[in-house]
Design a protein around this motif. Structure first.
Motif, PDB file in Angstrom:
ATOM      1  N   VAL A   1      -3.100  -5.917  -6.231  1.00 55.67           N
ATOM      2  CA  VAL A   1      -3.622  -5.031  -7.526  1.00 55.67           C
ATOM      3  C   VAL A   1      -4.955  -5.571  -8.059  1.00 55.67           C
ATOM      4  O   VAL A   1      -5.765  -5.070  -8.304  1.00 55.67           O
ATOM      5  N   ARG A   2      -5.192  -6.867  -7.934  1.00 52.56           N
ATOM      6  CA  ARG A   2      -6.334  -7.493  -8.346  1.00 52.56           C
ATOM      7  C   ARG A   2      -7.481  -7.111  -7.459  1.00 52.56           C
ATOM      8  O   ARG A   2      -8.708  -6.658  -7.670  1.00 52.56           O
ATOM      9  N   TYR A   3      -7.108  -6.667  -6.142  1.00 51.95           N
ATOM     10  CA  TYR A   3      -8.044  -6.073  -5.151  1.00 51.95           C
ATOM     11  C   TYR A   3      -8.535  -4.918  -5.326  1.00 51.95           C
ATOM     12  O   TYR A   3      -9.646  -4.389  -5.557  1.00 51.95           O
ATOM     13  N   PHE A   4      -7.430  -3.833  -5.994  1.00 40.63           N
ATOM     14  CA  PHE A   4      -8.069  -2.333  -6.355  1.00 40.63           C
ATOM     15  C   PHE A   4      -8.657  -2.614  -7.622  1.00 40.63           C
ATOM     16  O   PHE A   4      -9.612  -1.925  -7.772  1.00 40.63           O
ATOM     17  N   GLU A   5      -8.391  -3.337  -8.654  1.00 38.50           N
ATOM     18  CA  GLU A   5      -9.113  -3.539  -9.654  1.00 38.50           C
ATOM     19  C   GLU A   5     -10.547  -4.108  -9.544  1.00 38.50           C
ATOM     20  O   GLU A   5     -11.381  -3.338  -9.928  1.00 38.50           O
ATOM     21  N   ALA A   6     -10.678  -4.909  -8.518  1.00 40.67           N
ATOM     22  CA  ALA A   6     -12.208  -5.264  -8.196  1.00 40.67           C
ATOM     23  C   ALA A   6     -12.917  -4.314  -7.258  1.00 40.67           C
ATOM     24  O   ALA A   6     -14.167  -4.081  -7.427  1.00 40.67           O
ATOM     25  N   HIS A   7     -11.933  -3.550  -6.343  1.00 41.41           N
ATOM     26  CA  HIS A   7     -12.787  -2.830  -5.439  1.00 41.41           C
ATOM     27  C   HIS A   7     -12.556  -1.161  -5.433  1.00 41.41           C
ATOM     28  O   HIS A   7     -13.062  -0.439  -4.771  1.00 41.41           O
ATOM     29  N   GLY A   8     -11.800  -0.872  -6.565  1.00 42.66           N
ATOM     30  CA  GLY A   8     -11.265   0.515  -6.654  1.00 42.66           C
ATOM     31  C   GLY A   8     -12.340   1.452  -7.125  1.00 42.66           C
ATOM     32  O   GLY A   8     -11.880   2.795  -7.063  1.00 42.66           O
ATOM     33  N   GLY A   9     -13.376   1.081  -7.612  1.00 44.89           N
ATOM     34  CA  GLY A   9     -14.303   1.804  -8.021  1.00 44.89           C
ATOM     35  C   GLY A   9     -14.168   2.553  -9.462  1.00 44.89           C
ATOM     36  O   GLY A   9     -15.202   3.626  -9.856  1.00 44.89           O
ATOM     37  N   CYS A  10     -13.198   2.077 -10.249  1.00 45.70           N
ATOM     38  CA  CYS A  10     -13.243   2.593 -11.701  1.00 45.70           C
ATOM     39  C   CYS A  10     -13.959   1.982 -12.643  1.00 45.70           C
ATOM     40  O   CYS A  10     -14.200   2.834 -13.697  1.00 45.70           O
TER      41      CYS A  10
ATOM     42  N   LEU B   1       0.811  -1.080   0.035  1.00 47.42           N
ATOM     43  CA  LEU B   1      -0.092  -0.164  -0.065  1.00 47.42           C
ATOM     44  C   LEU B   1       0.856   1.318   0.034  1.00 47.42           C
ATOM     45  O   LEU B   1       0.554   2.342  -0.674  1.00 47.42           O
ATOM     46  N   ASP B   2       1.765   1.390   0.542  1.00 45.78           N
ATOM     47  CA  ASP B   2       2.852   2.375   0.734  1.00 45.78           C
ATOM     48  C   ASP B   2       3.376   2.500  -0.620  1.00 45.78           C
ATOM     49  O   ASP B   2       3.372   3.776  -1.205  1.00 45.78           O
ATOM     50  N   LEU B   3       3.982   1.450  -1.152  1.00 45.45           N
ATOM     51  CA  LEU B   3       4.435   1.685  -2.622  1.00 45.45           C
ATOM     52  C   LEU B   3       3.315   2.242  -3.558  1.00 45.45           C
ATOM     53  O   LEU B   3       3.515   3.047  -4.402  1.00 45.45           O
ATOM     54  N   LEU B   4       2.153   1.520  -3.698  1.00 43.84           N
ATOM     55  CA  LEU B   4       0.991   2.127  -4.482  1.00 43.84           C
ATOM     56  C   LEU B   4       0.665   3.590  -4.116  1.00 43.84           C
ATOM     57  O   LEU B   4       0.593   4.505  -5.318  1.00 43.84           O
ATOM     58  N   ALA B   5       0.640   3.934  -3.058  1.00 40.66           N
ATOM     59  CA  ALA B   5       0.395   5.482  -2.639  1.00 40.66           C
ATOM     60  C   ALA B   5       1.405   6.334  -3.177  1.00 40.66           C
ATOM     61  O   ALA B   5       1.057   7.305  -3.549  1.00 40.66           O
ATOM     62  N   THR B   6       2.609   5.950  -2.897  1.00 40.59           N
ATOM     63  CA  THR B   6       3.849   6.707  -3.439  1.00 40.59           C
ATOM     64  C   THR B   6       3.887   7.010  -4.727  1.00 40.59           C
ATOM     65  O   THR B   6       4.049   7.797  -5.410  1.00 40.59           O
ATOM     66  N   LEU B   7       3.463   5.618  -5.484  1.00 39.44           N
ATOM     67  CA  LEU B   7       3.441   5.728  -6.952  1.00 39.44           C
ATOM     68  C   LEU B   7       2.511   6.718  -7.528  1.00 39.44           C
ATOM     69  O   LEU B   7       2.642   7.303  -8.344  1.00 39.44           O
ATOM     70  N   ASN B   8       1.528   6.477  -6.786  1.00 39.11           N
ATOM     71  CA  ASN B   8       0.264   7.518  -7.342  1.00 39.11           C
ATOM     72  C   ASN B   8       0.576   9.014  -7.003  1.00 39.11           C
ATOM     73  O   ASN B   8       0.200   9.646  -7.907  1.00 39.11           O
ATOM     74  N   GLU B   9       1.058   9.085  -5.813  1.00 37.78           N
ATOM     75  CA  GLU B   9       1.317  10.522  -5.636  1.00 37.78           C
ATOM     76  C   GLU B   9       2.313  11.291  -6.615  1.00 37.78           C
ATOM     77  O   GLU B   9       2.276  12.408  -6.760  1.00 37.78           O
ATOM     78  N   GLN B  10       3.273  10.350  -6.749  1.00 33.59           N
ATOM     79  CA  GLN B  10       4.294  10.891  -7.596  1.00 33.59           C
ATOM     80  C   GLN B  10       4.234  10.897  -9.237  1.00 33.59           C
ATOM     81  O   GLN B  10       4.730  11.754  -9.888  1.00 33.59           O
TER      82      GLN B  10
ATOM     83  N   ALA C   1      -5.879   5.077 -12.512  1.00 35.77           N
ATOM     84  CA  ALA C   1      -6.929   4.274 -13.216  1.00 35.77           C
ATOM     85  C   ALA C   1      -7.082   2.948 -12.430  1.00 35.77           C
ATOM     86  O   ALA C   1      -8.222   2.343 -12.556  1.00 35.77           O
ATOM     87  N   LEU C   2      -6.297   2.709 -11.481  1.00 34.82           N
ATOM     88  CA  LEU C   2      -6.566   1.297 -10.765  1.00 34.82           C
ATOM     89  C   LEU C   2      -7.493   1.634  -9.507  1.00 34.82           C
ATOM     90  O   LEU C   2      -8.236   0.638  -9.480  1.00 34.82           O
ATOM     91  N   TYR C   3      -7.486   2.878  -9.131  1.00 39.60           N
ATOM     92  CA  TYR C   3      -8.683   2.987  -7.831  1.00 39.60           C
ATOM     93  C   TYR C   3      -9.103   4.510  -8.149  1.00 39.60           C
ATOM     94  O   TYR C   3      -8.332   5.504  -8.152  1.00 39.60           O
ATOM     95  N   CYS C   4     -10.565   4.461  -7.976  1.00 45.68           N
ATOM     96  CA  CYS C   4     -11.180   5.902  -7.918  1.00 45.68           C
ATOM     97  C   CYS C   4     -11.781   6.176  -6.804  1.00 45.68           C
ATOM     98  O   CYS C   4     -12.067   7.440  -6.715  1.00 45.68           O
ATOM     99  N   LYS C   5     -11.783   5.293  -6.059  1.00 52.19           N
ATOM    100  CA  LYS C   5     -12.435   5.778  -4.687  1.00 52.19           C
ATOM    101  C   LYS C   5     -11.498   6.368  -3.798  1.00 52.19           C
ATOM    102  O   LYS C   5     -10.214   6.277  -4.017  1.00 52.19           O
ATOM    103  N   ASP C   6     -12.044   6.665  -2.722  1.00 49.27           N
ATOM    104  CA  ASP C   6     -11.145   7.427  -1.701  1.00 49.27           C
ATOM    105  C   ASP C   6     -10.059   6.433  -1.028  1.00 49.27           C
ATOM    106  O   ASP C   6     -10.447   5.399  -0.655  1.00 49.27           O
ATOM    107  N   PRO C   7      -9.014   6.676  -1.139  1.00 50.27           N
ATOM    108  CA  PRO C   7      -7.868   5.976  -0.671  1.00 50.27           C
ATOM    109  C   PRO C   7      -8.026   5.412   0.910  1.00 50.27           C
ATOM    110  O   PRO C   7      -7.619   4.214   1.118  1.00 50.27           O
ATOM    111  N   LYS C   8      -8.644   5.972   1.816  1.00 46.66           N
ATOM    112  CA  LYS C   8      -8.713   6.029   2.973  1.00 46.66           C
ATOM    113  C   LYS C   8      -9.781   4.972   3.070  1.00 46.66           C
ATOM    114  O   LYS C   8      -9.789   3.980   4.206  1.00 46.66           O
TER     115      LYS C   8
END
Length: 118
Positions: free
Chosen positions: A105-114, A54-63, A69-76
């Motif tokens: 990654v599959r979790y975010f694809e399934a539940h990310g809201g995109c 999750l830290d890696l995903l958050a950092t990649l997305n932030e930077q 496109a992987l997640y559209c819902k609130d990260p919290k």
């Protein structure tokens, strides 16, 4: 001050992710869950593994916004370690030799809201 169990778990985690050829597989993830004395979602090594992902995903997305496109819902809402671990445990039997990070990654694809199916 570090707790010995947590320190050991983190060191174990680092050993699993030392290099791509030694990445934690889905079968190894399932094995850790099966050997847990309680619920898999409470196992410190599994929590550290998912937390690192999750830290890696958050950092990649932030930077880079590369993962937007992987997640559209609130990260919290989405970055819920116990829920992700439950999802991983339920889906770990697929492609047992693949890297366990694919389950995150599959979790975010399934539940990310995109997608319309989220």
């Amino acid at each position: 001050m570090f707790k010995p169990l947590l320190t050991t778990s983190v060191l174990t985690m680092l050993m699993f992710t030392a290099s791509p050829s030694q990445a934690l597989t889905m079968a190894q993830f399932a094995s850790i869950c099966e050997s847990a004395p309680g619920k898999c979602r409470e196992h410190p090594t599994v929590q550290a593994y998912v937390g690192g992902a999750l830290d890696l995903l958050a950092t990649l997305n932030e930077q880079t916004h590369y993962l937007s496109a992987l997640y559209c819902k609130d990260p919290k809402t989405l970055f819920n370690v116990p829920v992700i671990i439950d999802f991983m445990q339920t889906n770990a039997d697929r492609s047992s030799n693949q890297n366990a990070m694919l389950l995150v990654v599959r979790y975010f694809e399934a539940h990310g809201g995109c997608s319309e199916n989220s």
